[in-house]
Scaffold this motif. Structure first.
Motif, mmCIF file in Angstrom:
data_model
loop_
_atom_site.group_PDB
_atom_site.id
_atom_site.type_symbol
_atom_site.label_atom_id
_atom_site.label_comp_id
_atom_site.label_asym_id
_atom_site.label_seq_id
_atom_site.Cartn_x
_atom_site.Cartn_y
_atom_site.Cartn_z
ATOM 1 N N SER A 59 15.624 -7.779 -11.911
ATOM 2 C CA SER A 59 14.776 -6.669 -12.352
ATOM 3 C C SER A 59 14.607 -5.607 -11.276
ATOM 4 C CB SER A 59 13.405 -7.186 -12.789
ATOM 5 O OG SER A 59 12.735 -7.815 -11.713
ATOM 6 N N LYS A 60 14.688 -5.998 -9.994
ATOM 7 C CA LYS A 60 14.511 -5.027 -8.907
ATOM 8 C C LYS A 60 15.541 -3.910 -8.995
ATOM 9 C CE LYS A 60 17.036 -8.321 -6.016
ATOM 10 N NZ LYS A 60 16.894 -9.271 -4.886
ATOM 11 N N TYR A 61 16.739 -4.232 -9.453
ATOM 12 C CA TYR A 61 17.769 -3.195 -9.548
ATOM 13 C C TYR A 61 17.463 -2.215 -10.670
ATOM 14 C CZ TYR A 61 20.184 -6.448 -6.487
ATOM 15 O OH TYR A 61 20.499 -7.272 -5.448
ATOM 16 N N TYR A 62 16.941 -2.735 -11.759
ATOM 17 C CA TYR A 62 16.531 -1.844 -12.844
ATOM 18 C C TYR A 62 15.458 -0.872 -12.362
ATOM 19 C CZ TYR A 62 13.956 -0.244 -16.934
ATOM 20 O OH TYR A 62 13.313 0.545 -17.842
ATOM 21 N N TRP A 63 14.424 -1.404 -11.697
ATOM 22 C CA TRP A 63 13.328 -0.549 -11.245
ATOM 23 C C TRP A 63 13.789 0.438 -10.183
ATOM 24 C CZ3 TRP A 63 9.074 0.008 -13.907
ATOM 25 C CH2 TRP A 63 8.687 -1.009 -14.777
ATOM 26 N N TYR A 64 14.720 0.014 -9.353
ATOM 27 C CA TYR A 64 15.241 0.922 -8.324
ATOM 28 C C TYR A 64 15.902 2.150 -8.954
ATOM 29 C CZ TYR A 64 18.258 2.776 -4.664
ATOM 30 O OH TYR A 64 18.894 3.612 -3.783
ATOM 31 N N TYR A 65 16.752 1.932 -9.960
ATOM 32 C CA TYR A 65 17.444 3.062 -10.587
ATOM 33 C C TYR A 65 16.544 3.828 -11.549
ATOM 34 C CZ TYR A 65 21.723 1.608 -8.345
ATOM 35 O OH TYR A 65 22.656 1.310 -7.400
ATOM 36 N N LEU A 66 15.621 3.129 -12.204
ATOM 37 C CA LEU A 66 14.678 3.844 -13.065
ATOM 38 C C LEU A 66 13.845 4.827 -12.242
ATOM 39 C CD1 LEU A 66 13.466 4.079 -15.961
ATOM 40 C CD2 LEU A 66 11.723 2.449 -15.210
ATOM 41 N N ARG A 67 13.555 4.433 -10.992
ATOM 42 C CA ARG A 67 12.749 5.286 -10.128
ATOM 43 C C ARG A 67 13.453 6.598 -9.782
ATOM 44 N NH1 ARG A 67 10.834 1.087 -7.776
ATOM 45 N NH2 ARG A 67 12.289 1.038 -6.044
ATOM 46 N N LYS A 68 14.721 6.688 -10.037
ATOM 47 C CA LYS A 68 15.473 7.924 -9.818
ATOM 48 C C LYS A 68 15.396 8.860 -11.023
ATOM 49 C CE LYS A 68 18.898 5.822 -6.693
ATOM 50 N NZ LYS A 68 18.807 6.753 -5.558
#
Length: 652
Positions: free
Chosen positions: A544-553
């Protein structure tokens, strides 16, 4: 060979029907607020300014006065056309129309509105006209009782015909006493017939216009000339049919409800190799689509031009503007194909949405493409995507990753849906899907490289959609893809569609599959959040951390985060009993300033106290987890928002 031109009238932005025989023309351009990219009815001799009264007849008049080269001339409307398909026996609605909910990419072919068909008809016939529609009452009574119709106007037209064209008057009387009308002002006439009709029609209407006083009419009633012209068309047809030398072809009328444009997308031009990627989404998944696009672009090396095509199930203009800002770069472009009403009414189950079926239409939608990568929306790309699909598919219909979850189901003896017979997985795959001994070749369709050229050759789109409509399936379009693609799939490594299973499932994999699964977990190239939990519902998923990382962009981050907080509070932390306010645990590293929870408002109920304090503590708790799970290069992105949230929580 005779030349035929069928003028198709438009007055607003709609799907443009244009071909060797179909000529779009803007109606009423003389008074229009904007010009459409097509021929206008306001050049040369014209009555464009009278469009509010004459309706589509302003195009008819323009063709009569300005088209001196066509051997045959016709008139259609942007949402009303004729079905020219030979031996067509389509279902008609109560209005005698073939009803189409929306324009489809193959619309002209479906109704054979092609030059070849039109040429063949006009070689044999003098006229192509609509099949008559029976009102079930005389046309005089229908006109007399219809809203915004004034019978005296129609009777005045009869007086003009009686005075100036007595040879037509018996046909006017026959029309008035009859119950059938040749509706829609649609036709294809040979030149001599078109000239005869036009000269008679516009002379009668000009005389009628001078007699009419529409100053007190409603806007709809001011279209009386248009309404009456349909009755006069019927008069002309009745007279023509009495001429036994004339040969006439009757065609059903087609009505299109949603005329939004369907885009004919062609490959972009670039000096770089092009990687084409299709993704389906609607407004409910747009944030996750944005995160996926951000991950694709962030990992792109720039060696390929990325051609991003969105199968749009209803994104809306604002979401499109946001996605354009994310994905339109020097080495990428994003375009949209409207899919609204572009898929048959296929039943779904569980969490599937209609957008999941859009991929089946790709061979029809992208006729200029030989192949394309399709990605589900619940993915995050972890490496440069272009080299992953830089290979020749040969005569395979697709390339995809074996479905390890289904292979676990095989070992576990999991049964299919009740609607499909509650069969064991093996029996469902081998018998229900007809995969027989190839049942272990079942693939996961969330990441799939389609050979569109071969799919068109095999005409699999129609077969798959027909199957989905007629039979229930466990995994819907993924099942029919496996059914019709079996034996013609190139298999990809599991890292290109990395899914996560719990121990209960992965422990049932054979040694070879388990090794493939473990390798993908260590080095995922594309992460697929298939099934549950979804990362936007919480933080349980290990990736999930990768999803949140890219969503934050993307601009959707805060909205999805707050929804996740609400979901966590509502679903995972229901109040059990009154508790004292809970001070949130310190965040580390770095530790935030001490947080003091504000006093509860006076006289709260026990439930209010529970919810108020739970929300404050849980929101910050999730922010703490987001901090710890964020890749190091992205922590600077969340820190300002975390500080803001901390301050907001203190102030509540």
């Amino acid at each position: 060979m005779n030349c035929t031109t069928i003028y198709v009238g438009y007055f607003n932005t709609s799907h443009i029907f244009k071909s060797d025989v179909l000529q779009p023309i803007q109606l009423g351009r003389a008074k229009a607020k904007f010009e459409l990219d097509m021929l206008g009815d306001n050049t040369g001799p014209n009555i464009s300014k009278k469009n509010d009264q004459y309706c589509e007849l302003t195009a008819h008049y323009w063709a009569w006065k300005n088209d001196k080269t066509s051997d045959n001339i016709g008139l259609f409307h942007y949402r009303r056309l004729l079905d020219l398909k030979a031996n067509s026996k389509r279902q008609l609605n109560v209005h005698g129309l073939v009803y189409e909910p929306a324009v489809t990419p193959n619309f002209l072919e479906r109704y054979d509105l092609t030059q070849k068909r039109v040429d063949a008809l006009m070689e044999e016939y003098d006229a192509v006209i609509p099949t008559p529609f029976d009102f079930g009452m005389t046309l005089e009574k229908q006109y007399r009782t219809a809203p915004d119709h004034h019978i005296n106007d129609l009777l005045a037209a009869g007086d003009i015909i009686d005075s100036f064209y007595p040879e037509y008057f018996k046909y006017f009387t026959k029309m008035m006493r009859g119950t059938s009308i040749y509706a829609g002002n649609m036709f294809i006439f040979r030149r001599d017939l078109f000239e005869e009709y036009s000269e008679w029609l516009f002379d009668v209407l000009a005389k009628l216009e001078r007699r009419m006083d529409v100053s007190d009419y409603t806007p709809s009633a001011r279209r009386a000339i248009g309404y009456i012209s349909e009755r006069l068309f019927t008069v002309f047809i009745l007279k023509m049919l009495d001429d036994k030398q004339r040969k006439v072809y009757f065609a059903e009328r087609v009505f299109i409800q949603d005329t939004k444009p369907v885009f004919d997308i062609q490959k972009p031009k670039s000096s770089l190799p092009i990687t084409s990627i299709a993704i389906a989404s609607d407004e409910h998944y747009v944030a996750h689509l944005a995160a996926l696009l951000a991950s694709i672009l962030d990992n792109a090396s720039g060696s390929h031009f990325l051609d991003l095509i969105i199968l749009d199930g209803g994104l809306g203009d604002e979401n499109r503007r946001i996605l354009n800002k994310i994905a339109n770069t020097e080495k990428s472009c994003i375009r949209y194909i409207s899919m609204k009403n572009n898929i048959e009414d296929i039943p779904t189950n569980t969490y599937f949405r209609q957008a999941t079926f859009f991929r089946l239409k790709l061979p029809e939608l992208l006729k200029d493409y030989d192949s394309i990568v399709f990605l589900d929306t619940d993915l995050i790309v972890m490496s440069d995507i272009a080299p992953l699909f830089d290979f020749d598919l040969g005569n395979n219909l697709a390339a995809a990753v074996p479905d390890l979850v289904v292979r676990a189901f095989i070992s576990m003896g999991v049964r299919s849906l009740q609607e499909t017979g509650a069969l064991s997985t093996v029996k469902y795959l081998s018998d229900y899907l007809g995969m027989k001994s190839r049942y272990r070749d079942y693939f996961q369709s969330g990441v799939i490289y389609f050979n569109l050229k071969e799919m068109r050759k095999e005409n699999v789109t129609r077969k798959m959609i027909r199957d989905l409509i007629n039979r229930p399936f466990w995994f819907l379009d993924q099942d029919v893809l496996n059914k019709y693609f079996q034996g013609r799939v190139k298999f990809l490594p599991s890292s290109m569609n990395t899914v996560v299973m719990d121990e209960h499932h992965w422990s049932n994999l054979c040694n070879e599959d388990l090794k493939s699964y473990q390798n993908a977990q260590k080095n995922p190239q594309i992460v697929h959040f298939a099934g549950h939990p979804k990362p936007w519902d919480g933080l349980e998923h290990p990736f999930s951390k990768y999803y949140w990382y890219y969503l934050r962009k993307t601009p959707y981050y805060e909205t999805v985060l707050m929804n996740a907080l609400s979901h966590t509070i509502a679903v995972k932390h229901p109040p059990a009993m009154p508790v004292a306010p809970i001070a949130p645990a310190p965040v580390a590293p770095p530790p935030p300033a001490p947080i003091t929870v504000a006093p509860i408002a006076p006289n709260p109920t026990p439930v209010q106290a529970i919810v108020s304090n739970a929300k404050r503590s849980l929101r910050f708790s999730i922010l703490q987890k987001c901090w710890h799970l964020t890749p190091s290069k992205g922590k600077e992105k969340i820190k300002p928002f975390a500080t803001f949230m901390r301050d907001q929580l203190i102030s509540k």
